[in-house]
Design a protein around this motif. Structure first.
Motif, PDB file in Angstrom:
ATOM      1  N   LEU A  30      -5.096   3.314   2.401  1.00  0.00           N
ATOM      2  CA  LEU A  30      -4.293   2.775   3.505  1.00  0.00           C
ATOM      3  C   LEU A  30      -5.157   2.510   4.726  1.00  0.00           C
ATOM      4  O   LEU A  30      -5.148   1.404   5.291  1.00  0.00           O
ATOM      5  CB  LEU A  30      -3.178   3.759   3.857  1.00  0.00           C
ATOM      6  CG  LEU A  30      -2.359   3.407   5.108  1.00  0.00           C
ATOM      7  CD1 LEU A  30      -1.438   2.241   4.830  1.00  0.00           C
ATOM      8  CD2 LEU A  30      -1.568   4.616   5.598  1.00  0.00           C
ATOM      9  N   TRP A  50       4.298   3.209   4.612  1.00  0.00           N
ATOM     10  CA  TRP A  50       3.578   4.252   3.871  1.00  0.00           C
ATOM     11  C   TRP A  50       4.175   5.627   4.187  1.00  0.00           C
ATOM     12  O   TRP A  50       4.380   6.443   3.299  1.00  0.00           O
ATOM     13  CB  TRP A  50       2.103   4.194   4.238  1.00  0.00           C
ATOM     14  CG  TRP A  50       1.226   5.098   3.427  1.00  0.00           C
ATOM     15  CD1 TRP A  50       0.614   4.809   2.238  1.00  0.00           C
ATOM     16  CD2 TRP A  50       0.835   6.441   3.764  1.00  0.00           C
ATOM     17  NE1 TRP A  50      -0.119   5.883   1.800  1.00  0.00           N
ATOM     18  CE2 TRP A  50       0.002   6.902   2.712  1.00  0.00           C
ATOM     19  CE3 TRP A  50       1.108   7.298   4.826  1.00  0.00           C
ATOM     20  CZ2 TRP A  50      -0.565   8.180   2.708  1.00  0.00           C
ATOM     21  CZ3 TRP A  50       0.560   8.572   4.819  1.00  0.00           C
ATOM     22  CH2 TRP A  50      -0.275   9.006   3.782  1.00  0.00           C
ATOM     23  N   ARG A  56       7.153   9.624   2.258  1.00  0.00           N
ATOM     24  CA  ARG A  56       6.409  10.877   2.138  1.00  0.00           C
ATOM     25  C   ARG A  56       6.969  11.960   3.057  1.00  0.00           C
ATOM     26  O   ARG A  56       7.554  11.648   4.103  1.00  0.00           O
ATOM     27  CB  ARG A  56       4.931  10.646   2.475  1.00  0.00           C
ATOM     28  CG  ARG A  56       4.202   9.829   1.417  1.00  0.00           C
ATOM     29  CD  ARG A  56       2.818   9.381   1.916  1.00  0.00           C
ATOM     30  NE  ARG A  56       2.021   8.859   0.805  1.00  0.00           N
ATOM     31  CZ  ARG A  56       2.177   7.658   0.295  1.00  0.00           C
ATOM     32  NH1 ARG A  56       3.104   6.851   0.794  1.00  0.00           N
ATOM     33  NH2 ARG A  56       1.419   7.266  -0.725  1.00  0.00           N
ATOM     34  N   GLU A  72       2.652  -1.621   8.112  1.00  0.00           N
ATOM     35  CA  GLU A  72       2.176  -1.074   6.835  1.00  0.00           C
ATOM     36  C   GLU A  72       2.183   0.454   6.866  1.00  0.00           C
ATOM     37  O   GLU A  72       2.597   1.113   5.905  1.00  0.00           O
ATOM     38  CB  GLU A  72       0.767  -1.587   6.547  1.00  0.00           C
ATOM     39  CG  GLU A  72       0.224  -1.225   5.184  1.00  0.00           C
ATOM     40  CD  GLU A  72       0.946  -1.954   4.065  1.00  0.00           C
ATOM     41  OE1 GLU A  72       1.582  -1.266   3.243  1.00  0.00           O
ATOM     42  OE2 GLU A  72       0.868  -3.193   4.010  1.00  0.00           O
ATOM     43  N   LEU A  96       0.812  -1.215   0.000  1.00  0.00           N
ATOM     44  CA  LEU A  96       0.000   0.000   0.000  1.00  0.00           C
ATOM     45  C   LEU A  96       0.848   1.269   0.000  1.00  0.00           C
ATOM     46  O   LEU A  96       0.315   2.371   0.084  1.00  0.00           O
ATOM     47  CB  LEU A  96      -0.923   0.010   1.229  1.00  0.00           C
ATOM     48  CG  LEU A  96      -1.953  -1.112   1.305  1.00  0.00           C
ATOM     49  CD1 LEU A  96      -2.649  -1.096   2.667  1.00  0.00           C
ATOM     50  CD2 LEU A  96      -2.981  -0.988   0.189  1.00  0.00           C
ATOM     51  N   ALA A  97       2.162   1.103  -0.101  1.00  0.00           N
ATOM     52  CA  ALA A  97       3.065   2.248   0.042  1.00  0.00           C
ATOM     53  C   ALA A  97       2.802   3.337  -0.991  1.00  0.00           C
ATOM     54  O   ALA A  97       3.036   4.519  -0.722  1.00  0.00           O
ATOM     55  CB  ALA A  97       4.517   1.783  -0.044  1.00  0.00           C
ATOM     56  N   ASP A  98       2.309   2.964  -2.172  1.00  0.00           N
ATOM     57  CA  ASP A  98       2.075   3.973  -3.204  1.00  0.00           C
ATOM     58  C   ASP A  98       0.604   4.337  -3.347  1.00  0.00           C
ATOM     59  O   ASP A  98       0.214   5.008  -4.303  1.00  0.00           O
ATOM     60  CB  ASP A  98       2.618   3.484  -4.553  1.00  0.00           C
ATOM     61  CG  ASP A  98       1.961   2.185  -5.011  1.00  0.00           C
ATOM     62  OD1 ASP A  98       1.257   1.557  -4.191  1.00  0.00           O
ATOM     63  OD2 ASP A  98       2.153   1.803  -6.175  1.00  0.00           O
ATOM     64  N   LYS A  99      -0.223   3.906  -2.385  1.00  0.00           N
ATOM     65  CA  LYS A  99      -1.652   4.231  -2.419  1.00  0.00           C
ATOM     66  C   LYS A  99      -1.919   5.489  -1.601  1.00  0.00           C
ATOM     67  O   LYS A  99      -1.087   5.949  -0.835  1.00  0.00           O
ATOM     68  CB  LYS A  99      -2.475   3.064  -1.857  1.00  0.00           C
ATOM     69  CG  LYS A  99      -2.206   1.717  -2.516  1.00  0.00           C
ATOM     70  CD  LYS A  99      -2.646   1.697  -3.966  1.00  0.00           C
ATOM     71  CE  LYS A  99      -2.463   0.311  -4.560  1.00  0.00           C
ATOM     72  NZ  LYS A  99      -2.808   0.272  -6.000  1.00  0.00           N
TER      73      LYS A  99
END
Length: 500
Positions: free
Chosen positions: A323, A342, A346, A338, A315-318
């Motif tokens: 998330l 994430w 950022r 998770e 989910l790192a690019d969601k």
């Protein structure tokens, strides 16, 4: 893999593709397949189906460095060759079949003996020059071959089940290929679930009786009957043989059933004794654990079957909304892992603002999203403060913001009004109920949240929160103070009455 068996699973922590590819390359069976693929050449002869002819097996055994005196060595060489062919590590050209005489003519019977040929396949180069994902694709193909072999009964049983025409009598063998494959897939799915579930078997092996019982004992059964225990025993012995085949491909670490235990047993093994025995006794019944490579392989098969099998980090690019929706139902440790991944990619102030915006909502999942948002903000430092202060006046996030600021000793935090306090109390309990259900700790939390508010239940039923009545009903069941529990039930009735 059945999508109905485990429609949603906890997230798994996978090793990197590079680490997994290294594990694949050193898995004994895969490494043997690679060695045989490099050995294949003009002098390699194959029969129908691309199998090495019997005369070639001793040379294959020598290439693999196996003990020629060991009667199992030719079987290991034959299996490694099948894996090499099925994965494309070896290309074979089978002998042409004569219309009247079959596959090949034997010397001395009026014709020359004919064979097919073999050569290294194009995919062999991927072993050394391909990306980790290429190696893992080859390994997954090898795994398919091994799983298919593991679902086949032993050779003695096949021979006994041959009818007069040379065909296998499946009724006599009591073997259904589809059923056997489904059984093995179900076992591996259960082993995967035990491994990835919070508090599961990730760091310790699973006793074979436990795994066998998960496939045989009906849900809700109390004391198993003798007939069910015999089925568990039979399943254990099937799994013992199957895991012996799956270990060399690197799928599992396996300690087989102690052969002396089978000799000592008068009739079927009694696996129920494993639950009360010490660790050493339990190990005699067999122990199995999925390797990191095995976790990757079973997850890949589940995904192919349509099962939702998340992995930590995907989910790192969601966005923050995706998330929080996903981690809402993750076990706490997996959710934290998770969230950390994430956040790692950022700028923190912007990420905090995005998380807070995604945490809003009066839908059923809102409380749990805010709980996970609070969890995400817990490790954040001073750079998150401006974004948190920006929501102090927000009806849904103001309480969460005040808690975060107060925990850090920040000055000038405005006191919440009573309505915000009651709303936050309802939201907090609703989130805990959604996350963990009615745990032993929840009554203490209820008592703590209500102890410092005189007339709490006389006011809380008026709170404009969609979960107010639901939370009050839970407090009526669980609050440790009987008087408070009675007041909660009355307040729940009022809350239900005022809603259309």
């Amino acid at each position: 893999m059945s999508a109905e068996s485990h429609p949603t699973l906890p997230p798994v922590r996978l090793h990197s593709d590079a680490e997994l590819a290294r594990d694949a390359l050193v898995a004994p069976l895969f490494a043997r397949a690679v060695r045989l693929a490099r050995w294949a050449g003009p002098g390699t002869r194959v029969d129908v189906g691309g199998e090495l002819v019997a005369e070639q097996l001793p040379e294959a055994v020598a290439v693999l460095g196996l003990d020629a005196a060991d009667e199992d060595s030719t079987g290991y060489a034959g299996q490694a060759w099948r894996v090499a062919v099925d994965t494309g590590l070896v290309d074979v050209t089978e002998p042409e079949e004569d219309a009247g005489q079959g596959i090949r003519e034997e010397p001395g019977q009026g014709g020359e003996e004919r064979f097919g040929t073999a050569a290294p396949g194009e995919d062999l180069a991927l072993v050394t020059s391909g990306a980790p994902g290429d190696v893992l694709d080859l390994w997954l193909a090898a795994l398919d071959t091994v799983l298919a072999d593991a679902a086949v009964p032993d050779l003695d049983g096949l021979v006994d089940a041959l009818d007069a025409g040379g065909e296998i009598d499946f009724d006599q063998l009591d073997w259904n290929p589809g059923r056997e494959a489904d059984f093995l897939d179900g076992v591996l799915a259960n082993l995967y679930l035990l491994t990835v579930t919070e508090g599961g078997a990730a760091d310790r092996p699973v006793p074979l009786p436990v795994l066998a019982a998960s496939m045989v004992v009906p849900d809700g059964m109390g004391e198993p009957t003798d007939a069910v225990l015999e089925q568990v025993s039979d399943a254990m012995m099937r799994l013992d043989g199957q895991f012996r085949q799956l270990a060399p491909i690197g799928l599992v670490e396996f300690r087989p059933v102690d052969e002396e235990l089978m000799t000592e047993a008068d009739g079927p093994l009694e696996p129920e004794t494993a639950s009360t025995a010490d660790d050493e006794d339990v190990s005699r019944y067999g122990l199995v654990r999925l390797t990191p490579l095995g976790l990757y392989g079973i997850r890949a098969r589940m995904l192919e079957a349509g099962v939702e099998a998340p992995a930590v980090g995907e989910l790192a690019d969601k966005g923050a909304d995706a998330l929080l929706d996903a981690v809402a139902f993750y076990p706490e440790n997996a959710a934290q892992a998770e969230i950390e991944q994430w956040l790692a990619g950022r700028e923190l102030p912007a990420a905090v603002a995005e998380l807070l915006a995604a945490a809003r909502g009066d839908d059923e999942g809102g409380p749990l999203r805010r709980l996970r948002c609070q969890q995400a903000l817990a490790p954040a430092g001073p750079e998150a403060e401006p974004a948190v202060r920006a929501v102090l006046d927000d009806a849904e996030l103001g309480g969460l913001a005040r808690v975060w600021l107060a925990e850090r000793g920040v000055a000038d935090v405005p006191a919440p009004d009573p309505e915000m306090v009651f709303w936050l109390t309802v939201d907090t309990i609703a989130a805990q109920l959604a996350a963990d259900g009615e745990t032993e700790e929840l009554p203490l939390l209820m008592e703590t949240l209500t102890a410092h508010h005189a007339g709490f239940f006389e006011q809380v039923w008026r709170v404009e929160h969609p979960a107010t009545a639901y939370v009050l009903e839970a407090m009526g069941r669980l609050h440790p103070d009987k008087k408070a529990a009675k007041e909660a039930r009355k307040a729940a009735f009022k809350a239900r009455s005022r809603r259309p």
